[in-house]
Design an enzyme around this catalytic site. Structure first.
Site, PDB file in Angstrom:
ATOM      1  N   TYR A  49       0.506  66.523  71.192  1.00  0.00           N
ATOM      2  CA  TYR A  49       1.695  66.461  72.051  1.00  0.00           C
ATOM      3  C   TYR A  49       1.998  65.013  72.397  1.00  0.00           C
ATOM      4  CZ  TYR A  49       3.642  70.939  73.446  1.00  0.00           C
ATOM      5  OH  TYR A  49       4.332  72.107  73.469  1.00  0.00           O
ATOM      6  N   GLU A  51       5.271  63.880  74.373  1.00  0.00           N
ATOM      7  CA  GLU A  51       6.566  63.721  75.047  1.00  0.00           C
ATOM      8  C   GLU A  51       6.786  62.265  75.436  1.00  0.00           C
ATOM      9  OE1 GLU A  51       4.880  66.507  75.524  1.00  0.00           O
ATOM     10  OE2 GLU A  51       6.185  68.132  76.254  1.00  0.00           O
ATOM     11  N   ASP A 195      28.504  63.039  61.218  1.00  0.00           N
ATOM     12  CA  ASP A 195      27.356  63.893  60.886  1.00  0.00           C
ATOM     13  C   ASP A 195      27.195  63.795  59.369  1.00  0.00           C
ATOM     14  OD1 ASP A 195      25.661  65.902  60.112  1.00  0.00           O
ATOM     15  OD2 ASP A 195      26.559  67.458  61.378  1.00  0.00           O
ATOM     16  N   THR A 221      20.415  65.316  59.171  1.00  0.00           N
ATOM     17  CA  THR A 221      19.153  65.980  58.919  1.00  0.00           C
ATOM     18  C   THR A 221      18.409  65.103  57.919  1.00  0.00           C
ATOM     19  OG1 THR A 221      20.240  67.283  57.222  1.00  0.00           O
ATOM     20  CG2 THR A 221      19.872  68.372  59.327  1.00  0.00           C
ATOM     21  N   LYS A 224      17.967  67.289  53.380  1.00  0.00           N
ATOM     22  CA  LYS A 224      18.950  67.676  52.362  1.00  0.00           C
ATOM     23  C   LYS A 224      18.891  66.645  51.224  1.00  0.00           C
ATOM     24  CE  LYS A 224      21.912  70.320  55.482  1.00  0.00           C
ATOM     25  NZ  LYS A 224      21.635  70.011  56.893  1.00  0.00           N
ATOM     26  N   ARG A 230      11.938  68.973  57.061  1.00  0.00           N
ATOM     27  CA  ARG A 230      13.005  69.557  57.875  1.00  0.00           C
ATOM     28  C   ARG A 230      13.011  68.910  59.250  1.00  0.00           C
ATOM     29  NH1 ARG A 230      14.641  73.580  54.823  1.00  0.00           N
ATOM     30  NH2 ARG A 230      16.270  74.031  56.325  1.00  0.00           N
TER      31      ARG A 230
HETATM   32  N1  DSN Z   1      22.462  75.095  56.689  1.00  0.00           N
HETATM   33  C1  DSN Z   1      23.122  73.847  56.387  1.00  0.00           C
HETATM   34  C2  DSN Z   1      23.834  73.905  55.096  1.00  0.00           C
HETATM   35  O1  DSN Z   1      23.434  74.694  54.246  1.00  0.00           O
HETATM   36  O2  DSN Z   1      24.788  73.188  54.880  1.00  0.00           O
HETATM   37  C3  DSN Z   1      23.981  73.431  57.491  1.00  0.00           C
HETATM   38  O3  DSN Z   1      23.293  73.530  58.690  1.00  0.00           O
END
Ligand code: DSN
Length: 411
Positions: A49, A51, A195, A221, A224, A230
């Site tokens: 942990y 924080e 974003d 994120t 991707k 993740r």
């Molecule tokens: N789940 C993502 C996507 O597939 O684009 C977006 O959050």
């Protein structure tokens, strides 16, 4: 060890491993991480942990955790050329909520791209918390071209006066002009948030305009096209650093996921190498080739093609729904997702389109030849959605192709 302790979960993981090995994964938001990223994700850092932030934690025993978080931050700052990075958001949705929390008083207006037009739930779509705590204004794409219409976005922003304008998409196959968004935001006195979750890898690889220097705040994120674990990050200039950090912790979250932070650091190191630039270029090139082949087979691509990593296909002219097509493709070992197309007349659960993309297959090393094969199989599937034998035959071919490629992180 897992096999011994919990054979049920072990066997399900093995099955998922096989599924990933034997299928063509075209979901544009998915990828294959490296063994190094997997190792960091599955490390003992999950036991801790912490924080707070480096040197300002609420628990003791942080000497190594602090260093890990500092390395992740330094790498992100260098790669994206920004002043400040927070690497603690659990994923993209909380990162977006934290960004609003940092800059926009609750109850004020946020403006983002409508979900059925390619935006994201957290860009103010009605069922999302982003629309419950803030007042949403949604822009759409042009009815004729299905492209972003920056003049229309300006007119809407001028009328609605949002406190923040969000650029970024989950199903927009064209480049986003962050400079134009910034001009709109400046003209109406709004913050500009980008974003870049879907395209972070393309930005890192230099094949998409970077929102840095235009956006006041950037969320992404890390799993991707950036090919990390993740997780998520928020990038901003010094001016907003304190507000962002406070919004993430204690505003929205508790302890950061230190195993993820370490894996983000590893992924950022990988994304800084020359190899990653080649990868990002190939992702776009593969999408372009796939789009060209599909157009040749009479598929109706939204906007007529792509210039990023994804393709949106309207299945209406093939007399199929998106869900029908996505399910038939899955039976043939090709995974994508059903997706709304702009101005869709069907329901979000069974929309008109499918969304495909090339980040995962490009990680495997697939190129022009394989894109041709995949396009051919997509065509065959579309003509045989109810033909079990034919779908099985295609599945065999898909498996054959996959066996020619080494799956990163798996074998
Ligand atoms: N789940 C993502 C996507 O597939 O684009 C977006 O959050």
């Amino acid at each position: 060890m897992l096999k011994k302790v919990d054979s049920k979960i072990y066997s399900l993981i093995q099955k998922e491993k096989e599924r990933q090995k034997e299928s063509v994964r075209l979901i544009p938001s998915e990828n294959y991480v490296s063994k190094a990223v997997l190792e960091a994700t599955g490390s003992v850092l999950t036991n801790k942990y912490s924080e707070g932030y480096s040197k300002k934690r609420y628990y003791e025993g942080q000497e190594f955790i602090d260093s890990i978080e500092e390395v992740a931050i330094a790498r992100a700052k260098k790669l994206f050329k920004v002043d400040h990075v927070n690497v603690q958001p659990y994923s993209g949705s909380p990162a977006n909520l934290a960004a609003y929390l940092a800059l926009v008083p609750v109850g004020e207006k946020i403006m983002g791209m409508s979900l059925p037009h390619g935006g994201h739930l957290t860009h103010g779509w009605k069922v999302s918390a982003s629309a419950k705590f803030w007042k949403p204004v949604q822009y759409v794409v042009d009815k004729k071209t299905n492209l972003l219409d920056y003049d229309a976005i300006y007119r809407l922003a001028k009328k609605e006066k949002p406190r923040i304008i969000v650029a970024g998409a989950t199903a927009y196959p064209r480049k986003i002009d962050f400079k134009k968004f910034k001009e709109v935001a400046d003209k109406v006195g709004a913050y500009f948030m980008a974003d870049m979750a879907h395209i972070a890898g393309l930005v890192a690889g230099g094949v998409h305009q970077s929102p840095v220097s235009y956006a006041d705040i950037i969320t992404t994120t890390t799993h991707k096209s950036l090919r990390g674990p993740r997780g998520a990050m928020i990038l901003c200039n010094k001016k907003y650093a304190k507000a962002v950090d406070r919004a993430v912790f204690p505003g929205l979250q508790g302890g950061p996921h230190n195993n993820t932070t370490a894996a983000i650091a590893v992924a950022l190191k990988e994304a800084s190498g020359v190899g990653f630039k080649k990868y990002a270029k190939q992702v776009v090139e593969n999408a372009r080739i796939l789009a060209k082949e599909l157009l040749g087979y009479g598929f109706n691509l939204v906007t007529g093609g792509t210039d990023n990593h994804l393709i949106l296909i309207d299945m209406t002219n093939k007399s199929l729904s998106g869900k029908q097509m996505a399910m038939a493709l899955a039976r043939a070992g090709i995974y994508c997702n059903a997706n709304t197309v702009p101005y869709d007349k069907r329901s979000p659960f069974d929309p008109s389109g499918i969304r495909i993309g090339t980040p995962a297959v490009t990680t495997l090393g697939m190129k022009e030849k394989e894109m041709g094969l995949i396009a051919g199989w997509i065509k065959r599937v579309s003509e045989n959605v109810d033909n079990k034998n034919e779908l099985e035959k295609i599945h065999k071919k898909v498996k054959g192709l996959c066996s020619d490629f080494k799956i990163t992180g798996i074998n």
